[in-house]
Design a protein around this motif. Sequence first.
Motif, PDB file in Angstrom:
ATOM      1  N   ALA A 263       1.181  -1.062  -0.393  1.00 39.52           N
ATOM      2  CA  ALA A 263       0.028  -0.046   0.158  1.00 39.52           C
ATOM      3  C   ALA A 263       1.049   1.056   0.259  1.00 39.52           C
ATOM      4  O   ALA A 263       2.159   1.114   0.431  1.00 39.52           O
ATOM      5  CB  ALA A 263      -0.938  -0.094   1.098  1.00 39.52           C
ATOM      6  N   THR A 264       0.365   2.419  -0.276  1.00 34.84           N
ATOM      7  CA  THR A 264       1.024   3.604  -1.260  1.00 34.84           C
ATOM      8  C   THR A 264      -0.214   4.763  -0.900  1.00 34.84           C
ATOM      9  O   THR A 264      -0.522   4.662  -0.813  1.00 34.84           O
ATOM     10  CB  THR A 264       2.457   3.597  -2.280  1.00 34.84           C
ATOM     11  N   ARG A 265       0.646   5.685  -0.281  1.00 32.10           N
ATOM     12  CA  ARG A 265      -0.040   7.148  -0.187  1.00 32.10           C
ATOM     13  C   ARG A 265       1.157   8.549  -0.560  1.00 32.10           C
ATOM     14  O   ARG A 265       1.879   8.413  -0.885  1.00 32.10           O
ATOM     15  CB  ARG A 265      -0.207   7.488   1.408  1.00 32.10           C
ATOM     16  N   PHE A 266       0.153   8.318  -1.657  1.00 29.09           N
ATOM     17  CA  PHE A 266       0.565  10.107  -1.856  1.00 29.09           C
ATOM     18  C   PHE A 266       0.602  11.419  -2.052  1.00 29.09           C
ATOM     19  O   PHE A 266      -0.568  11.665  -0.568  1.00 29.09           O
ATOM     20  CB  PHE A 266       0.024  10.345  -3.784  1.00 29.09           C
ATOM     21  N   ASP A 267       1.284  11.975  -1.881  1.00 27.21           N
ATOM     22  CA  ASP A 267       1.368  13.978  -1.548  1.00 27.21           C
ATOM     23  C   ASP A 267       0.345  14.088  -1.299  1.00 27.21           C
ATOM     24  O   ASP A 267       0.192  15.555  -0.618  1.00 27.21           O
ATOM     25  CB  ASP A 267       2.257  14.623  -1.507  1.00 27.21           C
ATOM     26  N   ASN A 268      -0.623  14.092  -2.412  1.00 26.41           N
ATOM     27  CA  ASN A 268      -2.170  14.934  -2.746  1.00 26.41           C
ATOM     28  C   ASN A 268      -2.991  13.907  -1.876  1.00 26.41           C
ATOM     29  O   ASN A 268      -4.400  14.354  -1.789  1.00 26.41           O
ATOM     30  CB  ASN A 268      -2.243  15.104  -4.196  1.00 26.41           C
ATOM     31  N   GLY A 269      -3.219  13.256  -1.170  1.00 28.61           N
ATOM     32  CA  GLY A 269      -3.807  12.424  -0.094  1.00 28.61           C
ATOM     33  C   GLY A 269      -4.568  10.966  -0.694  1.00 28.61           C
ATOM     34  O   GLY A 269      -5.543  10.638   0.150  1.00 28.61           O
ATOM     35  N   GLU A 270      -4.233  10.821  -1.811  1.00 23.77           N
ATOM     36  CA  GLU A 270      -4.781   9.314  -2.279  1.00 23.77           C
ATOM     37  C   GLU A 270      -3.391   8.541  -2.479  1.00 23.77           C
ATOM     38  O   GLU A 270      -2.616   8.096  -1.850  1.00 23.77           O
ATOM     39  CB  GLU A 270      -4.529   9.672  -3.524  1.00 23.77           C
ATOM     40  N   TYR A 271      -4.369   6.986  -2.016  1.00 25.12           N
ATOM     41  CA  TYR A 271      -3.901   5.957  -1.459  1.00 25.12           C
ATOM     42  C   TYR A 271      -4.340   5.030  -2.986  1.00 25.12           C
ATOM     43  O   TYR A 271      -5.030   4.337  -3.403  1.00 25.12           O
ATOM     44  CB  TYR A 271      -4.635   5.349  -0.496  1.00 25.12           C
ATOM     45  N   SER A 272      -2.934   4.042  -3.268  1.00 20.15           N
ATOM     46  CA  SER A 272      -2.808   2.868  -3.676  1.00 20.15           C
ATOM     47  C   SER A 272      -2.556   1.906  -3.716  1.00 20.15           C
ATOM     48  O   SER A 272      -1.793   1.359  -2.538  1.00 20.15           O
ATOM     49  CB  SER A 272      -2.454   3.264  -5.230  1.00 20.15           C
ATOM     50  N   VAL A 273      -2.853   1.037  -4.052  1.00 24.75           N
ATOM     51  CA  VAL A 273      -1.800  -0.395  -4.170  1.00 24.75           C
ATOM     52  C   VAL A 273      -1.570  -0.649  -5.417  1.00 24.75           C
ATOM     53  O   VAL A 273      -0.978  -0.562  -6.937  1.00 24.75           O
ATOM     54  CB  VAL A 273      -2.719  -1.246  -3.825  1.00 24.75           C
ATOM     55  N   ILE A 274       0.011  -1.219  -5.149  1.00 23.64           N
ATOM     56  CA  ILE A 274       1.094  -1.439  -6.319  1.00 23.64           C
ATOM     57  C   ILE A 274       1.384  -2.530  -6.305  1.00 23.64           C
ATOM     58  O   ILE A 274       2.489  -3.136  -5.018  1.00 23.64           O
ATOM     59  CB  ILE A 274       2.231  -0.297  -6.130  1.00 23.64           C
ATOM     60  N   GLY A 275       2.115  -2.951  -7.453  1.00 27.79           N
ATOM     61  CA  GLY A 275       2.569  -4.010  -7.499  1.00 27.79           C
ATOM     62  C   GLY A 275       4.308  -4.103  -8.168  1.00 27.79           C
ATOM     63  O   GLY A 275       3.999  -3.319  -9.687  1.00 27.79           O
ATOM     64  N   PHE A 276       5.256  -4.641  -8.398  1.00 26.63           N
ATOM     65  CA  PHE A 276       5.899  -5.001  -8.667  1.00 26.63           C
ATOM     66  C   PHE A 276       6.982  -5.810  -8.630  1.00 26.63           C
ATOM     67  O   PHE A 276       6.502  -7.029  -8.222  1.00 26.63           O
ATOM     68  CB  PHE A 276       7.429  -4.399  -7.795  1.00 26.63           C
ATOM     69  N   ASP A 277       7.475  -6.527 -10.069  1.00 23.51           N
ATOM     70  CA  ASP A 277       7.908  -7.620 -10.265  1.00 23.51           C
ATOM     71  C   ASP A 277       9.450  -7.643  -9.502  1.00 23.51           C
ATOM     72  O   ASP A 277      10.638  -7.007  -9.876  1.00 23.51           O
ATOM     73  CB  ASP A 277       8.631  -7.162 -12.116  1.00 23.51           C
ATOM     74  N   LEU A 278       9.518  -8.732  -8.510  1.00 24.11           N
ATOM     75  CA  LEU A 278      10.958  -9.026  -7.884  1.00 24.11           C
ATOM     76  C   LEU A 278      11.915  -9.497  -8.860  1.00 24.11           C
ATOM     77  O   LEU A 278      13.390  -8.969  -8.326  1.00 24.11           O
ATOM     78  CB  LEU A 278      10.710  -9.880  -6.674  1.00 24.11           C
ATOM     79  N   THR A 279      12.143  -9.557 -10.071  1.00 23.92           N
ATOM     80  CA  THR A 279      13.230 -10.045 -10.359  1.00 23.92           C
ATOM     81  C   THR A 279      14.265  -8.518 -11.275  1.00 23.92           C
ATOM     82  O   THR A 279      15.073  -8.715 -11.303  1.00 23.92           O
ATOM     83  CB  THR A 279      12.898 -10.554 -12.051  1.00 23.92           C
ATOM     84  N   ASP A 280      13.437  -7.505 -11.315  1.00 31.32           N
ATOM     85  CA  ASP A 280      14.135  -6.685 -12.008  1.00 31.32           C
ATOM     86  C   ASP A 280      13.646  -5.292 -11.315  1.00 31.32           C
ATOM     87  O   ASP A 280      14.436  -4.741 -11.833  1.00 31.32           O
ATOM     88  CB  ASP A 280      13.782  -6.710 -13.463  1.00 31.32           C
ATOM     89  N   GLY A 281      12.573  -5.591 -10.458  1.00 27.34           N
ATOM     90  CA  GLY A 281      12.060  -3.706  -9.400  1.00 27.34           C
ATOM     91  C   GLY A 281      11.269  -2.918 -10.647  1.00 27.34           C
ATOM     92  O   GLY A 281      10.795  -2.352  -9.902  1.00 27.34           O
ATOM     93  N   ARG A 282      10.457  -4.106 -11.870  1.00 22.73           N
ATOM     94  CA  ARG A 282       9.904  -3.035 -12.362  1.00 22.73           C
ATOM     95  C   ARG A 282       8.322  -2.617 -11.337  1.00 22.73           C
ATOM     96  O   ARG A 282       8.084  -4.170 -11.569  1.00 22.73           O
ATOM     97  CB  ARG A 282       9.481  -3.875 -14.009  1.00 22.73           C
TER      98      ARG A 282
END
Length: 511
Positions: free
Chosen positions: A402-421
């Motif tokens: 989970a992540t929070r942006f400076d504008n007050g919005e919240y998101s869920v983010i997924g990353f590839d663990l092989t290259d961090g993409r």
Amino acid sequence: MAFNSVLYPQVQPVERRSLTVRRVVVGLPAAVGLGIALTLQVRSWGAVGSEAGGSCGTNRGPCPHGTTPMLLLSFFALFVLVPLGGVAIVRSLKGPDVASRLFGVVLLAAVVAGVYPGTMIFQWAHGKTLGTVWQAPFESGGITQGADGSWVSGSTVIRARFDGLTAYDVATGHQRWTFPIPGRQVLCAMSRHTAGDIGLIGYGTENKPCNRLVAVDLTDGRQLWDQARPGTSQPSSTTPDSIDIAGHAAVVDAGDAIVALDLHTGVKRWSAGPGKTETTTCRFDHLTGGDAQVVTEVDCPQQTPRIRALDPANGRPRWDGTVPSQADSMNISLLSASPAVVYVTEGGKRGADVVVAFDDSGRVGARIPALNGTERFDSSTYGFDAVPVRRMFVANGVFVTATRFDNGEYSVIGFDLTDGRRLWTKSLGRNSIDVMQVSGDTVFAISGSSYSAELHMLGLHDGKQQGGTEVLGLGHLDDRTALYPVGDYYAFVGEKGYSPWYRPLAVTKRK
């Protein structure tokens, strides 16, 4: 007669027919609309009462999903529909002939008929509501201490407190078994993982070394073995990631060694030391297990910490990798053993927070900054001293947070663990993300206020919404909650369990 014919022209049949058509054309749609508007008012205010504690908006937290526009639109619509539909009903019921009164009954039926489309509109705007199937009773005896951790094993959900374990059938709420901590001792350690319906706990005298280790059969609460905890360095408070299960072994961080015991018998299987430098002996600092390996942090004075992977069958090192950091000090959280993924928090003003993934040979595969421009990962732990809940997960080659942006919005983010993409980002608006879990290839995220929590199901690999948003009719739900999807059920284990707000455990069912 001529005078009367001028005053009262013989056009009554035409006028009566014209009036009836007007009543039908105007009255029927108005009556149906009245039923829809009244239904939206009743259902929306009911949602505010049950999901938001009776009030919402401004400083009282967000209103239940979709209720604000429904309340406003239906309220103003009533100003038009009441005079048109309501007055038509009253006049028709008081009409001079049978046809008028019969039409009044038809209009009442039209109001009732409006309940169905009103309900459909409410469900579309508000989302499906998952009601509570059952709830565990409040903690008794004035207990206000939080739970220390939880597990799920098959169809059994287990909640751990300082004084023991309590297990429930997920579907029915039937209490299957309890496991009390002996005497006046307290629970002080708990494995993050279970294996083969076995869990591992530690206990000891309060504020004294956590010096006993127990394996518990999670099908019936039976004690498999109870023995002294290995090692001379034992924590004196509840400490996460000091014991765990890897493969078929119970593994213990003894400080100067990692000790493995047979999970079923408690017999010692192997012991592995951290190694030495030219001047001093290194130490292990917490561990985590899994099906394939044990991962632990190795700390040596004046050196950058290392991550070491051990074979759970024999304790032999598989690889040893240095944490990629130039900071003089750092804290390391072990997120996963297979694959090995850690969260590094560097000290100092220029310190950075980063997720680091290691491949099967110990090489760094991905480095994912936790602070990236206007967003920051939620790296906190929430409640449950022995097994804290997180907003960071590793599953099937994907890192999710989970992540929070400076504008007050919240998101869920997924990353590839092989290259961090970055694979995907799913915005959930301005409602904070209070609970998360990953099960299989689905990410579960709960956002909204504690009284109107909304469940979102996202694809692990693409972040796409799976089905619509579902509203949880659980009452009070806070961020110190562990979520377990079990078949058709969602089990919510709360750290707090005392009245009037906090249920220790509640279960809803998918519709």
